[in-house]
Structures are given as structure tokens and as C-alpha cells.
Write an enzyme that holds these catalytic residues in place. Structure first.
Site, mmCIF file in Angstrom:
data_model
loop_
_atom_site.group_PDB
_atom_site.id
_atom_site.type_symbol
_atom_site.label_atom_id
_atom_site.label_comp_id
_atom_site.label_asym_id
_atom_site.label_seq_id
_atom_site.Cartn_x
_atom_site.Cartn_y
_atom_site.Cartn_z
ATOM 1 N N GLU A 126 33.691 60.249 -32.806
ATOM 2 C CA GLU A 126 33.686 61.427 -31.939
ATOM 3 C C GLU A 126 32.377 62.198 -32.021
ATOM 4 O O GLU A 126 31.872 62.696 -31.011
ATOM 5 C CB GLU A 126 34.854 62.347 -32.299
ATOM 6 C CG GLU A 126 35.131 63.442 -31.276
ATOM 7 C CD GLU A 126 34.310 64.691 -31.461
ATOM 8 O OE1 GLU A 126 34.300 65.545 -30.552
ATOM 9 O OE2 GLU A 126 33.649 64.853 -32.523
ATOM 10 N N GLU A 127 31.822 62.324 -33.220
ATOM 11 C CA GLU A 127 30.616 63.136 -33.386
ATOM 12 C C GLU A 127 29.408 62.560 -32.648
ATOM 13 O O GLU A 127 28.418 63.270 -32.437
ATOM 14 C CB GLU A 127 30.281 63.296 -34.876
ATOM 15 C CG GLU A 127 31.283 64.120 -35.668
ATOM 16 C CD GLU A 127 31.335 65.595 -35.270
ATOM 17 O OE1 GLU A 127 30.559 66.008 -34.393
ATOM 18 O OE2 GLU A 127 32.157 66.324 -35.838
ATOM 19 N N ASP A 150 41.431 69.106 -32.246
ATOM 20 C CA ASP A 150 40.097 69.270 -32.816
ATOM 21 C C ASP A 150 39.908 70.746 -33.142
ATOM 22 O O ASP A 150 40.767 71.566 -32.828
ATOM 23 C CB ASP A 150 39.039 68.758 -31.836
ATOM 24 C CG ASP A 150 37.783 68.251 -32.524
ATOM 25 O OD1 ASP A 150 37.460 68.759 -33.612
ATOM 26 O OD2 ASP A 150 37.108 67.366 -31.958
ATOM 27 N N HIS A 164 30.038 73.039 -37.735
ATOM 28 C CA HIS A 164 28.899 72.179 -38.044
ATOM 29 C C HIS A 164 27.959 72.816 -39.066
ATOM 30 O O HIS A 164 26.770 72.502 -39.114
ATOM 31 C CB HIS A 164 28.135 71.782 -36.774
ATOM 32 C CG HIS A 164 28.851 70.748 -35.978
ATOM 33 N ND1 HIS A 164 28.221 69.962 -35.031
ATOM 34 C CD2 HIS A 164 30.149 70.351 -35.971
ATOM 35 C CE1 HIS A 164 29.105 69.143 -34.486
ATOM 36 N NE2 HIS A 164 30.277 69.365 -35.045
ATOM 37 N N HIS A 199 39.707 63.172 -34.979
ATOM 38 C CA HIS A 199 38.664 62.249 -35.448
ATOM 39 C C HIS A 199 38.353 62.461 -36.925
ATOM 40 O O HIS A 199 38.301 63.584 -37.426
ATOM 41 C CB HIS A 199 37.395 62.362 -34.601
ATOM 42 C CG HIS A 199 36.637 63.653 -34.722
ATOM 43 N ND1 HIS A 199 35.639 63.842 -35.649
ATOM 44 C CD2 HIS A 199 36.721 64.800 -34.007
ATOM 45 C CE1 HIS A 199 35.129 65.046 -35.503
ATOM 46 N NE2 HIS A 199 35.767 65.657 -34.521
ATOM 47 N N ASP A 215 35.992 70.140 -39.333
ATOM 48 C CA ASP A 215 35.846 69.440 -38.055
ATOM 49 C C ASP A 215 35.604 67.966 -38.374
ATOM 50 O O ASP A 215 34.495 67.596 -38.758
ATOM 51 C CB ASP A 215 34.676 70.044 -37.293
ATOM 52 C CG ASP A 215 34.315 69.301 -36.016
ATOM 53 O OD1 ASP A 215 35.154 68.530 -35.514
ATOM 54 O OD2 ASP A 215 33.184 69.482 -35.524
#
Length: 349
Positions: free
Chosen positions: A220-221, A241, A321, A69, A186
Site C-alpha cells: 500500500e505504501e 486505514d 508518517h 495493509h 499506519d
């Protein structure tokens, strides 16, 4: 085989510089489309704005699909405060303290870009005794615009409105020792890896045993990136991922991480064993892990009702994150496992 590590890292650096919070990914999707056109890969854009690239294989009755993603964490303007600062609403899931002090940009509905800094409303230790102790919450965080504004009307006169997207400065650095540190590893690292895979397949004229799709998803997030536009002949679905690093995890910044289970439950056991066997056969540095607070495009596809076997692998990424970091060897190990998988002759089922 022309699988270039330098191409993948350089591509990641370029991707990281393109703002793409979930919900505002058209610019980065256009960039990926142009990059794939250089390799001659057939690409279609879905109604949701994702990309589906396809490379035909010997067997066109059963297909494989891989996904990564390109959307990232970000924010939206929630409120224009009376003092000219901006209150934020999260896009994706992260801790507010992870973005404190970060430079950001605000994109208006007309496409104009403004810059600012994300701070607490009690940032000065010379004024606020509890500056360090105050809990970082949505109500405490704000954007200080790099404009001469002192009230809400002056901000609105700039064209800034509620709902404007806010992107974080990735601060990407590639060190001489091979570390890649940046926001949005990510999952732009994995997108770069898949672009490197497709480039190598095309340049080396490799024949894949099965028609293989590469879905570059863009939601995706927020939970629904890779749960649609999956060709009906697909039987195997591999999400590429990031691998989660932390206390109790075996994954590190140098390996390809193979996920056994995340918050959605176990990944397909046979698929996982196949990935482990391929990693062993190719002498790769890998670890098998469980990610306790994680979901992927592959698990989203299962929830959507697709009758597929699903797996999840990716480069180990520290401080997910937040201020993320991985190593070039994680790119390398992940790319080699992906290549071994798409060239493998046997299906899991």
C-alpha cells in the site's frame, strides 16, 4: 461478543516489532498467517505476497471485502559511502527529518541483520555551524553503522550491499492512560483490528450475512497494495486505514474516522452515509473528514478498474508518517464500526 480490545492492542505491539517495509514483508505475512490459523480462518497467499482470508456468509452471490495493509515505510541502501556510512533511498513517502536520530536495522540479502542510527552528515553542532539549519535531504542523511568500519570496502566485507532493506525502530509504547505511540500505526493498528474481528467472529460463531474477505495487503505504501486478488463477486470494498489528524481536520486520537474524500476524490457517498448511520446507531465516537494528501487500497482498486463501491475508515492517528500516536478508544471505536458493518444485512447497492 468476544471482541477483545486488549487482544487488538497486544497484537499491534507484536506486529510493530516485525520489520516490514514495502517490498520486504514475507516475515510479517507469515506471522499473520500463523495467527489466523489459530482462529481457523481460511487463508490464501496471493502472487504479490498478500493474504486473502475468507469467512463464508449466508449470501455467497455477493461478497464484501475489507483490507488493511501490513507494509510500512522504510528505506533501501542507495550507496555505500567512502567513509563507511550508508546513503538511503526512501521506501514510501515521508519527510527526512521524521527519521533523523532513529535507530534502524539493515537486512542483507543473506538475512544477516546489522544495526545503526540515521543522522545527518553534519550532526555535530560542535563542528558544523549550520547543523540545525541545513535542509534534510537524501544527500544529507546517512546511516552510522554499529560496526568498526571506516571505508566502503569494510562495509561491503560485512555483506551489506546496495538494495538492502532498512527498517526503523518502532519504539512502541502503550501508556497507562491508554495511548499507543509507535511508528507504523499506519497501518498495523488496522491489521490488528481486522485480526481481532476475525477472531471474534470465529469464537462467537457469528453468521455473516455475506461472504466476507479480509485482504492483508503488502504494497500500500507504494501505491498498489489492494488493487488485485479481489474476488469477482465483491460488490463492497472497505479499506481500514489510519485517519489523518492535523489543522483543519475533525479527526482526533479517540475516534473512528470516516473518510469522505482524499487525493483520489470522493469515496462512495451511499457507502459513507451507511457507515455514519451505523456509527450513530451504535453510539460510536466518530468524525467525518477529508484527507488532502492521502490514497488508500480502496482507491487503488478503483483505479485498477474494479466495479465496486468503496469506503475508508480507520482509527485517528496523530503525526502520520512520523512519530505516530493514537488511543485505545480509537481501536475500540474502529473495531465496533467494522463489526457493525460486516453484520449489517443491507448492501449499499
Amino acid at each position: 461478543m468476544n471482541l477483545s480490545l486488549s487482544y487488538m492492542i497486544d497484537t499491534f505491539v507484536k506486529l510493530a516489532q516485525i520489520p516490514s517495509p514495502s517490498g520486504n514483508t514475507n516475515q510479517v505475512i507469515s506471522w499473520v498467517t500463523e495467527e489466523l490459523s489459530k482462529s481457523g480462518v481460511h487463508v490464501e497467499r496471493t502472487n504479490k505476497g498478500a493474504l486473502l482470508a475468507t469467512i463464508s456468509g449466508r449470501n455467497n452471490d455477493k461478497h464484501r471485502l475489507l483490507t488493511a495493509h501490513v507494509d510500512t515505510l522504510g528505506a533501501m541502501v542507495k550507496e555505500i559511502k567512502s567513509n563507511g556510512r550508508l546513503k538511503l533511498s526512501m521506501v514510501g513517502g515521508y519527510a527526512w527529518n521524521a527519521i533523523e536520530g532513529e535507530h534502524c536495522q539493515i537486512e542483507t540479502a543473506t538475512g544477516r541483520i546489522y544495526t545503526g542510527t540515521i543522522l545527518t552528515s553534519k550532526a555535530s553542532v560542535h563542528v558544523y555551524r549550520d547543523s540545525g539549519k541545513a535542509e534534510r535531504t537524501e544527500d544529507l542523511m546517512e546511516v552510522r553503522l554499529d560496526e568498526k568500519v571506516t571505508d566502503a570496502q569494510e562495509v561491503k566485507a560485512l555483506g551489506i550491499s546496495v538494495g538492502d532493506f532498512v527498517s526503523f525502530d518502532p519504539r512502541t509504547t502503550v501508556t497507562e492512560s491508554g495511548f499507543v505511540k509507535s511508528r507504523h500505526l499506519d497501518d498495523k493498528a488496522s491489521v490488528a483490528i481486522l485480526l481481532g474481528i476475525m477472531k471474534a467472529v470465529q469464537e462467537d460463531k457469528l453468521e455473516l450475512p455475506y461472504t466476507t474477505h479480509f485482504l492483508i495487503s503488502n504494497n500500500e505504501e507504494i501505491g498498489y497494495g489492494g488493487n488485485s486478488s479481489i474476488p469477482s463477486a465483491t460488490v463492497e470494498y472497505l479499506a481500514v486505514d489510519m485517519g489523518a489528524i492535523g489543522t483543519g481536520q475533525t479527526t482526533d486520537e479517540y475516534c473512528v474516522s470516516i473518510c469522505a474524500k482524499d487525493s483520489s476524490g470522493p469515496y462512495h457517498y451511499g457507502f459513507r452515509k451507511k457507515l455514519v448511520a451505523l456509527a450513530d446507531e451504535n453510539g460510536l465516537n466518530y468524525q467525518v473528514d477529508i484527507y488532502p494528501y492521502y490514497g488508500s487500497d480502496a482507491s487503488a482498486a478503483l483505479r485498477a478498474g474494479y466495479d465496486i463501491v468503496h469506503g475508508l475508515i480507520g482509527p485517528g492517528v496523530d503525526a502520520s508518517h512520523s512519530h505516530e500516536r493514537t488511543h485505545s478508544s480509537a481501536f475500540d471505536n474502529t473495531a465496533k464500526l467494522v463489526m457493525a458493518y460486516i453484520l449489517s444485512d443491507e448492501l449499499v447497492v
